[in-house]
Design a protein around this motif. Structure first.
Motif, PDB file in Angstrom:
ATOM      1  N   GLU A 418      46.262  27.538  35.641  1.00 52.39           N
ATOM      2  CA  GLU A 418      47.560  28.061  36.684  1.00 52.39           C
ATOM      3  C   GLU A 418      47.467  27.712  37.935  1.00 52.39           C
ATOM      4  OE1 GLU A 418      47.216  32.237  36.138  1.00 52.39           O
ATOM      5  OE2 GLU A 418      47.573  32.387  34.129  1.00 52.39           O
ATOM      6  N   THR A 419      46.206  27.316  38.486  1.00 51.82           N
ATOM      7  CA  THR A 419      46.074  26.999  39.883  1.00 51.82           C
ATOM      8  C   THR A 419      44.977  25.983  40.168  1.00 51.82           C
ATOM      9  OG1 THR A 419      46.152  29.346  40.360  1.00 51.82           O
ATOM     10  CG2 THR A 419      45.299  28.242  42.097  1.00 51.82           C
ATOM     11  N   LYS A 578      37.791  38.959  43.773  1.00 51.25           N
ATOM     12  CA  LYS A 578      38.939  38.657  44.842  1.00 51.25           C
ATOM     13  C   LYS A 578      38.230  38.052  46.065  1.00 51.25           C
ATOM     14  CE  LYS A 578      42.628  42.184  44.517  1.00 51.25           C
ATOM     15  NZ  LYS A 578      43.222  43.329  45.053  1.00 51.25           N
ATOM     16  N   ASP A 579      36.903  38.563  46.535  1.00 49.27           N
ATOM     17  CA  ASP A 579      36.096  37.806  47.660  1.00 49.27           C
ATOM     18  C   ASP A 579      35.869  36.587  47.366  1.00 49.27           C
ATOM     19  OD1 ASP A 579      36.306  40.535  49.001  1.00 49.27           O
ATOM     20  OD2 ASP A 579      34.520  41.187  48.379  1.00 49.27           O
ATOM     21  N   HIS A 580      35.380  36.383  45.949  1.00 48.71           N
ATOM     22  CA  HIS A 580      34.923  34.870  45.642  1.00 48.71           C
ATOM     23  C   HIS A 580      35.938  34.168  45.938  1.00 48.71           C
ATOM     24  CE1 HIS A 580      32.513  31.999  43.575  1.00 48.71           C
ATOM     25  NE2 HIS A 580      33.726  31.571  42.765  1.00 48.71           N
ATOM     26  N   LEU A 581      37.300  34.394  45.477  1.00 45.87           N
ATOM     27  CA  LEU A 581      38.325  33.345  45.224  1.00 45.87           C
ATOM     28  C   LEU A 581      38.890  33.274  46.918  1.00 45.87           C
ATOM     29  CD1 LEU A 581      40.151  34.437  42.055  1.00 45.87           C
ATOM     30  CD2 LEU A 581      38.572  32.585  42.457  1.00 45.87           C
ATOM     31  N   MET A 582      38.839  34.236  47.405  1.00 42.54           N
ATOM     32  CA  MET A 582      39.480  34.149  48.823  1.00 42.54           C
ATOM     33  C   MET A 582      38.586  33.297  49.667  1.00 42.54           C
ATOM     34  SD  MET A 582      42.105  35.931  49.419  1.00 42.54           S
ATOM     35  CE  MET A 582      42.227  36.171  51.391  1.00 42.54           C
ATOM     36  N   ARG A 583      37.192  33.300  49.385  1.00 43.27           N
ATOM     37  CA  ARG A 583      36.321  32.302  50.294  1.00 43.27           C
ATOM     38  C   ARG A 583      36.650  30.875  49.782  1.00 43.27           C
ATOM     39  NH1 ARG A 583      32.286  36.041  49.062  1.00 43.27           N
ATOM     40  NH2 ARG A 583      31.474  34.690  47.170  1.00 43.27           N
ATOM     41  N   HIS A 584      37.245  30.748  48.755  1.00 47.67           N
ATOM     42  CA  HIS A 584      37.465  29.167  48.220  1.00 47.67           C
ATOM     43  C   HIS A 584      38.832  28.776  48.140  1.00 47.67           C
ATOM     44  CE1 HIS A 584      33.077  28.837  48.105  1.00 47.67           C
ATOM     45  NE2 HIS A 584      33.273  29.965  47.167  1.00 47.67           N
ATOM     46  N   LEU A 585      39.708  29.685  48.122  1.00 47.20           N
ATOM     47  CA  LEU A 585      41.022  29.519  47.804  1.00 47.20           C
ATOM     48  C   LEU A 585      41.893  29.951  48.944  1.00 47.20           C
ATOM     49  CD1 LEU A 585      41.526  29.930  43.801  1.00 47.20           C
ATOM     50  CD2 LEU A 585      41.240  27.719  45.115  1.00 47.20           C
ATOM     51  N   ASP A 594      45.493  37.945  44.060  1.00 51.28           N
ATOM     52  CA  ASP A 594      45.676  39.344  43.181  1.00 51.28           C
ATOM     53  C   ASP A 594      46.144  39.159  41.776  1.00 51.28           C
ATOM     54  OD1 ASP A 594      44.700  40.585  45.426  1.00 51.28           O
ATOM     55  OD2 ASP A 594      46.974  41.337  45.985  1.00 51.28           O
ATOM     56  N   GLN A 595      47.040  38.236  41.838  1.00 50.31           N
ATOM     57  CA  GLN A 595      47.510  37.812  40.385  1.00 50.31           C
ATOM     58  C   GLN A 595      46.686  37.205  39.329  1.00 50.31           C
ATOM     59  OE1 GLN A 595      50.715  39.002  38.927  1.00 50.31           O
ATOM     60  NE2 GLN A 595      49.858  38.378  37.176  1.00 50.31           N
ATOM     61  N   ILE A 596      45.894  36.447  39.787  1.00 47.40           N
ATOM     62  CA  ILE A 596      44.829  35.550  39.282  1.00 47.40           C
ATOM     63  C   ILE A 596      43.814  36.613  38.586  1.00 47.40           C
ATOM     64  CG2 ILE A 596      43.008  33.882  39.281  1.00 47.40           C
ATOM     65  CD1 ILE A 596      44.763  32.271  41.506  1.00 47.40           C
ATOM     66  N   VAL A 597      43.371  37.435  39.498  1.00 46.11           N
ATOM     67  CA  VAL A 597      42.236  38.347  39.201  1.00 46.11           C
ATOM     68  C   VAL A 597      42.951  39.483  38.252  1.00 46.11           C
ATOM     69  CG1 VAL A 597      40.883  40.377  40.146  1.00 46.11           C
ATOM     70  CG2 VAL A 597      41.150  38.445  41.558  1.00 46.11           C
ATOM     71  N   LEU A 598      44.100  39.755  38.248  1.00 40.79           N
ATOM     72  CA  LEU A 598      44.715  40.559  37.282  1.00 40.79           C
ATOM     73  C   LEU A 598      44.950  39.826  36.070  1.00 40.79           C
ATOM     74  CD1 LEU A 598      46.214  43.049  36.461  1.00 40.79           C
ATOM     75  CD2 LEU A 598      48.465  42.070  37.356  1.00 40.79           C
ATOM     76  N   ASP A 599      45.277  38.887  36.044  1.00 44.41           N
ATOM     77  CA  ASP A 599      45.218  38.079  34.725  1.00 44.41           C
ATOM     78  C   ASP A 599      43.923  38.138  34.029  1.00 44.41           C
ATOM     79  OD1 ASP A 599      47.930  37.842  35.089  1.00 44.41           O
ATOM     80  OD2 ASP A 599      47.897  35.716  35.853  1.00 44.41           O
TER      81      ASP A 599
END
Length: 823
Positions: A418-419, A578-585, A594-599
Motif C-alpha cells: 500500500e505504501t 504510530k510512533d515508529h512509522l511517524m519517525r520514518h514516514l 493512522d489508516q496503515i496502523v488500523l489496517d
C-alpha cells in the motif's frame, strides 16, 4: 521459403498472428533484426557468405557481415549501416507507450569488436501514412560504450547493462535510455568476477545458435535481474576445478552482499555437466541445472538461507525445459534457445503445497511457507490449505513457530504494497537468525560495496533501488518494528499498576479497574486513559474486518465482549506502531499512518480469527459447543491444543487476540481438562478467567459435589474486581461466606486507624427480626453499620451486600457447622 527466399515476419503475442514484413530473394543467415515502434523501419544484420564460400570464390575484398536499414512502409529504400567482418546486433529503442509517433528513431548497433553505438534516424511522412528516411547524408551516431565484454538489454525498461574489465575485477554499469532524452549512465558497481581473455557475450539481443554455442565456453555466463520492489541481482556461473561440483554467485546489489553457492552433484557423466541457467521470477531468482537442481532465491529477503527453496529430483523438474540453453528475457519468461520456444514460467501452487506437506526439514517448510504467502498473495484457497497444514504440524516444527510465521508474513504481504518503503519498517519474520544449513549446498556470504547511482527526478525502479540502498546504509534491521519494545512497555505498565497500594483513588476505564496513587501516578492515569481511548476506537473498527463476526450463524462462537487486557495491549501496539512509522514516514502524513496502523491491527485480528475458523471447520465443531454439562470430544481437545499454541505464539510476539478468544479458550479447557490440569493452566496464565465464561459456569452448572469443587476452585482464583461482579451469580452458602468475609475485610481496610465511638447518634440499621444474643456478632454488625453510614461501601453495585448480609451469612454458616437447622 520453398524457393530459398528469406522472409522476415513479426509474431503478435496477443492476436497469435504473423505479420509479413520483408523478403530477401536469397537464402541468408540472419544474425539480428529489429523493427521500430511504428513498424515502418527494419534493421537487419546478416552474414553474406560462409568461410568456405569466401575461400572458394576469392571474396577477400567483400565484407563478411552486412547491416541494413530498410524502409518497409512502404517497401522502398535500403541503406547500408555497416559492412564489416565482425558480427553486429541491432536493436531499436522504444519510447513509452501512448506517446505520439516520433519523427526520430534511435537504433543501437552492438559490434563483436566490443563497442556499442547509437544511430539517430530522422523520417518524414508522405501521403497515405507513408514514411521514408530523411535524405541527409550520413546518419548521426554516438558512441554509447567501448571496451565491454558482456552486455544485456532490458527491453521492458529500455536499459543497457554492460560489464567492462577493470584491473583484476570488473565493473557493471547501466545506461538508461529515456523517451525524450538521449541516454544517461546511471549505475556503477564493482564485481569480483574475472573477465580476462573472455569473448563478448550478449544477452537479449537476439539469439544466433551457431555463434552463441561457439563462444559459450569462452564468455561470461551472467545475467542481471531486476524486481518491481527495487531489487537488483547479478547472477554468475563460476568455473570449478573439482569434478561434479557447480559454483554460482548471486550478487544482491540492493542489499550490499553476495552469496556464493557450491553444490555437489551426484555421480554423472562429465559431458552432461553444463552451465547453470538463471531465471527471473520477480520475487525470486532461479538457478536451474536440468536433471540436478532448481534453486529459488528470495530477492527481497536473501539474508537468511531458510527463505530460499533448494529442490532436487522430481521437485526440480520444469516442464519442457530439459537443456541449459535458457535465457530469461523478462520477468517470468524463458526462452529455450535450442528449441526456439518462448515460455511463461510460474511456480505451481499445487506443487508447492504438496512439497510443504511432505517436507521433513524445517528449512524446507519455512521456505515453502514464505514462498506460498509471498508469491500467491491473498489466495484464500491456498491460505486455507496452509492453515490446515499448520494445524497438523504445529508441534513438529522445532526451529520456528509456524503460527507466528504465518501471521507476520501474511501481514507483511497484505500491508506493505500500500505504501512505498513500508516494507523496510514492518517485520516479515519472527526469526532473528538461522543456524541450520541446506543439505548438499555450501553457502558463503561476502560484503560488497554498494552501487553508485547518479540520477535526477527518476521514478519507478531507480527510486526504489535508491531507497533500498539508503536503508542498507542506515542499518536496515534496526528500521523494522519489533515487539521487544512493546513487550517492555507492556511489562513495565503492568508492574507499575500492580505496585500502587497507598492513597488510592478508584479509576475505571470501561470495566477495567485500576487503583492509582493520587500523588505519584497522575502520569500513569493520563497515559492509561489515552491508551484505552485509542484501543476502543481501534477495536470497534477492527471487528468490522472480521467476516461474519456479528452474524447469528457465525461458525466460531467468539463472544461480543470487552477484553480489557487485550484492549490495553492493542492500545499500546497502536501507540508504538504510530510512533515508529511517524519517525520514518513523515512525508506520508498522520491520516495515512493512522489508516496503515488500523489496517495492520484489523488484519492481525482477522488472521487469528481465520485460523480459528478453519480449525473449527476441520474438526466439525459447532457454535453451540459453549456449555459445561458434558465433557469435550477429541475434536474439541485438538482445537483447545491449537488455541493454546495460538496463545503461545501471540505471547511470543506480544500480539493481541480477537475479543472473546480467552472466553472460548477457557470454555474448551473446562470441557476438556481434568480439574487439577485446568487449575494448573489457570495458575500459570495459560487460561485466563473471563467474566462471560465464569458467569455462565456459575449459572449453568448445578451444585453437585464435583461441580461445587470446580466452582469453588474457580471463585477462589478470581481477581478482586471480577470476583465482585460474578460471585453474585452463585447462590451457595460457600459463596455467601466468601462474599461476607471479603466485605468485612474491605470495610476494615477502608476504615484504617480511625476510631469507632461506641456512642453513635446515627440510627442503627435494620437487624434480623429475631434478636441474636451473641455479643461478638452484635458488636461486629454494629461496627460495620457505623462504617457504612460514614459513606464507605466497597460493593456499591451490589445493594444486598451490607452489614445485615454479613450477619445473616455468619449465623447461617455457624448453624451449619454446628449441625443445627437454620430458619
Amino acid at each position: 521459403g520453398n524457393q530459398r527466399n528469406t522472409h522476415i515476419g513479426l509474431y503478435d503475442l496477443r492476436t497469435k498472428q504473423n505479420e509479413h514484413l520483408y523478403m530477401f530473394e536469397k537464402n541468408l543467415h540472419i544474425i539480428s533484426c529489429s523493427i521500430n515502434n511504428e513498424r515502418t523501419l527494419l534493421a537487419v544484420s546478416f552474414c553474406q557468405y560462409t568461410e568456405e564460400e569466401r575461400a572458394s570464390q576469392l571474396l577477400q575484398s567483400v565484407s563478411k557481415y552486412l547491416t541494413l536499414l530498410i524502409e518497409i512502409h512502404p517497401i522502398n529504400n535500403v541503406r547500408v549501416l555497416k559492412a564489416v567482418d565482425s558480427c553486429v546486433r541491432v536493436q531499436f529503442l522504444y519510447p513509452v507507450e501512448g506517446r505520439n509517433a516520433s519523427r526520430e528513431n534511435r537504433l543501437l548497433l552492438v559490434s563483436e569488436d566490443k563497442y556499442i553505438e547509437q544511430f539517430e534516424i530522422h523520417v518524414v511522412a508522405e501521403e497515405e501514412h507513408k514514411v521514408v528516411i530523411q535524405k541527409s547524408g550520413q546518419l548521426p551516431r554516438a558512441k554509447v560504450v567501448d571496451d565491454l565484454v558482456w552486455a544485456q538489454w532490458d527491453m521492458m525498461e529500455q536499459r543497457l547493462f554492460y560489464v567492462v574489465p577493470k584491473e583484476s575485477k570488473s565493473t557493471l554499469r547501466c545506461v538508461q535510455f529515456y523517451p525524450d532524452e538521449n541516454f544517461n549512465s546511471i549505475l556503477e558497481s564493482h564485481l569480483d568476477i574475472a573477465v580476462n581473455d573472455t569473448q563478448l557475450k550478449l544477452v537479449n539481443f537476439g539469439y544466433d545458435y551457431c555463434q552463441d554455442q561457439d563462444i559459450a565456453s569462452k564468455s561470461l555466463n551472467l545475467q542481471v535481474f531486476t524486481s518491481k520492489a527495487g531489487g537488483l541481482c547479478v547472477c554468475c556461473n563460476l568455473i570449478s576445478d573439482i569434478p561434479h561440483e557447480i559454483i554460482y554467485s548471486i550478487y544482491f546489489l540492493h542489499k550490499g552482499y553476495n552469496k556464493t553457492f557450491t553444490v555437489s552433484l551426484e555421480s554423472t557423466e562429465s559431458h552432461q555437466l553444463k552451465e547453470v541457467a538463471f531465471m527471473n521470477l520477480d520475487y525470486y531468482v532461479a538457478a536451474y541445472l536440468p536433471g540436478q537442481f532448481l534453486h529459488l532465491l528470495n530477492i527481497q529477503h536473501p539474508d537468511l538461507l531458510c527463505y530460499s527453496l533448494f529442490l532436487t529430483g522430481e521437485d526440480a523438474r520444469i516442464d519442457s525445459l530439459q537443456n541449459c540453453s535458457i535465457l530469461s528475457p523478462w520477468v517470468s519468461a524463458v526462452l529455450d534457445c535450442g528449441a526456439g520456444s518462448l515460455y511463461d514460467v510460474s511456480i505451481s501452487d499445487s506443487a508447492l503445497l504438496q512439497f510443504l506437506q511432505r517436507s521433513k526439514q524445517d528449512c524446507e517448510r519455512l521456505a515453502a511457507l514464505h514462498c506460498a504467502l509471498l508469491y500467491f498473495q491473498h489466495s484464500e484457497d491456498l491460505e486455507m490449505q496452509i492453515i490446515r497444514w499448520i494445524s497438523e504440524n504445529v508441534s513438529t516444527c522445532h526451529s520456528f513457530d509456524p503460527i507466528q510465521e504465518f501471521i507476520i508474513a501474511s501481514l507483511y504481504c497484505r500491508i506493505c504494497p500500500e505504501t512505498q518503503n513500508l516494507d523496510k519498517l514492518l517485520p516479515y519474520t519472527s526469526l532473528h537468525d538461522w543456524i541450520g544449513a541446506v543439505p548438499g549446498v555450501i553457502c558463503t556470504t561476502d560484503i560488497i560495496s554498494l552501487p553508485v547511482l547518479e540520477f535526477q527526478n527518476s521514478k519507478g525502479f531507480w527510486e526504489k533501488l535508491n531507497s533500498n540502498l539508503e536503508s542498507v546504509k542506515y542499518a536496515e534491521p534496526h528500521l523494522r518494528y519489533h515487539s521487544n519494545a512493546l513487550r517492555r512497555e507492556w511489562r513495565n505498565l503492568s508492574e507499575e499498576v500492580r505496585s500502587i497500594s497507598f492513597d488510592l483513588l478508584f479509576y475505571s476505564f470501561g470495566d477495567f479497574y485500576f487503583f492509582i496513587n493520587q500523588r505519584e501516578e497522575r502520569r500513569t492515569t493520563a497515559y492509561l486513559r489515552n491508551i484505552f481511548e485509542n484501543a476502543k476506537k481501534y477495536v470497534l473498527v477492527s471487528i468490522i474486518f472480521i467476516p461474519s463476526y456479528f452474524s447469528q450463524a457465525r461458525l466460531v462462537p467468539l463472544f461480543e465482549e470487552e477484553d480489557n487486557q487485550q484492549q490495553l495491549l492493542i492500545g499500546l501496539m497502536v501507540a508504538q506502531l504510530k510512533d515508529h512509522l511517524m519517525r520514518h514516514l513523515q512525508y506520508v502524513g498522520k491520516k495515512k499512518i493512522d489508516q496503515i496502523v488500523l489496517d495492520y491491527v484489523a488484519n492481525l485480528l482477522n488472521l487469528v480469527h481465520r485460523i480459528m475458523k478453519e480449525v473449527w471447520r476441520r474438526y466439525q465443531l459447532h457454535s453451540y459447543i459453549f456449555c459445561f454439562d458434558e465433557r469435550g470430544s477429541a475434536g474439541e481437545f485438538a482445537v483447545f491444543h491449537i488455541m493454546s499454541r495460538i496463545l503461545e505464539a501471540a505471547n511470543g510476539m506480544c500480539m493481541p487476540l480477537p475479543p472473546g478468544f480467552h472466553t472460548l479458550h477457557l470454555g474448551l479447557g473446562i470441557r476438556c481438562l481434568p480439574l487439577h490440569t485446568l487449575l494448573h493452566y489457570i495458575d500459570n496464565g495459560v487460561l485466563q478467567l473471563t467474566e462471560t465464561c465464569v458467569r455462565k459456569l456459575l449459572k449453568d452448572l448445578d451444585d453437585t459435589e464435583e461441580n461445587e469443587k470446580l466452582k469453588f476452585s474457580i471463585v477462589m482464583r478470581l481477581p478482586e474486581a471480577l470476583g465482585q461482579k460474578v460471585r453474585q451469580y452463585w447462590n451457595h452458602p460457600i459463596n455467601a461466606n466468601l462474599i461476607a468475609r471479603k466485605y468485612v475485610k474491605l470495610l476494615l481496610e477502608k476504615l484504617g486507624n480511625r476510631q469507632i465511638r461506641a456512642q453513635c447518634s446515627r440510627p442503627i440499621p435494620e437487624r434480623l427480626s429475631v434478636p441474636v444474643e451473641f455479643l461478638p456478632l452484635n458488636y461486629l454488625t454494629d461496627m460495620l453499620a457505623e462504617i457504612e453510614n460514614q459513606g464507605v461501601h466497597p460493593y456499591e453495585k451490589q445493594d444486598h451486600v451490607n452489614a445485615r448480609f454479613v450477619e445473616k451469612t455468619a449465623l447461617k454458616h455457624t448453624m451449619m457447622l454446628l449441625g443445627l437447622k437454620y430458619s
